[in-house]
Design an enzyme around this catalytic site. Sequence first.
Site, mmCIF file in Angstrom:
data_model
loop_
_atom_site.group_PDB
_atom_site.id
_atom_site.type_symbol
_atom_site.label_atom_id
_atom_site.label_comp_id
_atom_site.label_asym_id
_atom_site.label_seq_id
_atom_site.Cartn_x
_atom_site.Cartn_y
_atom_site.Cartn_z
ATOM 1 N N ASP A 91 19.390 10.976 -65.116
ATOM 2 C CA ASP A 91 19.616 11.428 -66.287
ATOM 3 C C ASP A 91 19.201 10.043 -67.297
ATOM 4 O OD1 ASP A 91 19.851 13.162 -67.743
ATOM 5 O OD2 ASP A 91 22.000 12.826 -68.150
ATOM 6 N N GLU A 151 33.160 -1.074 -67.779
ATOM 7 C CA GLU A 151 33.663 -1.975 -68.814
ATOM 8 C C GLU A 151 32.995 -1.412 -70.309
ATOM 9 O OE1 GLU A 151 30.302 -6.099 -69.925
ATOM 10 O OE2 GLU A 151 29.929 -4.699 -67.837
#
Length: 260
Positions: free
Chosen positions: A170, A71
Amino acid sequence: MLTGVQPDRIQRLYGGDLSEVLLLQRGDGQAVVAKGGPSAGTEAQMLRELAAAGVPVPAVEAEYGDVLLIEYVEADEAFTPRAWADIGAQVRALHRHLGDSYGWPVDYSFGSVRLDNKPGEDWPSFWGEQRLVETAGLLDRPWRERVERLAGRIDDLLPKRPPASLLHGDLWAGNMLLMDGRLAAFIDPACYYGHCEVDLAMICLFGRPDAAFWDAYGPLEPGWEQRRPIYQLFPALVHLRLFGASYAPLVERLLATARA
């Protein structure tokens, strides 16, 4: 074409240091993001795991070999105190999602840097061997030896078995999409289960969260200040390997702080 989108409706997105990231504008006005790389299926599973933990991430549309379609999430990049408070609350919610051991079912990588995710029960061993020593293994000997010395005494520096929180892996500002003062989505995960302070150390490595983040996240365990450079050392070593000598001073500073 794989996605049915003509070349003139494809735009390269900002970022993508380690993989190609494209925005595809479909004929019906819908937009989708295409990411290329050998770990598309693994990233898809990570996004689903984050979504199951209740934090916002782009929905996975499809996987085609080395291509992941997700998306498109609009963002305004305004890191206001309100946005930082929402990030803090969402990171705390993420870290409340616990696993039975440290690691992840499969290995992962940052570009050419392999992440050994083999599950284990001993957190200092996981961090010392599978993150620090493994990542420093291809560096010059002086770096390797200092990291190995640090790993040799890591049992005295890290908790033996902290809760195995689901980590983004991360978590820096570039992997947070904001909209209207709220967190719209976390992107580009490198998930595994580990000590929650790993994500918190990463978010402070290249920036400084607003005080509203810490207020929303809540109290930290005693000794977090001493553990932070040990957790920041891993992403610093990754950057040194991937992007070269400009990150050497950062690695040197963190090793010195950790007395390695």
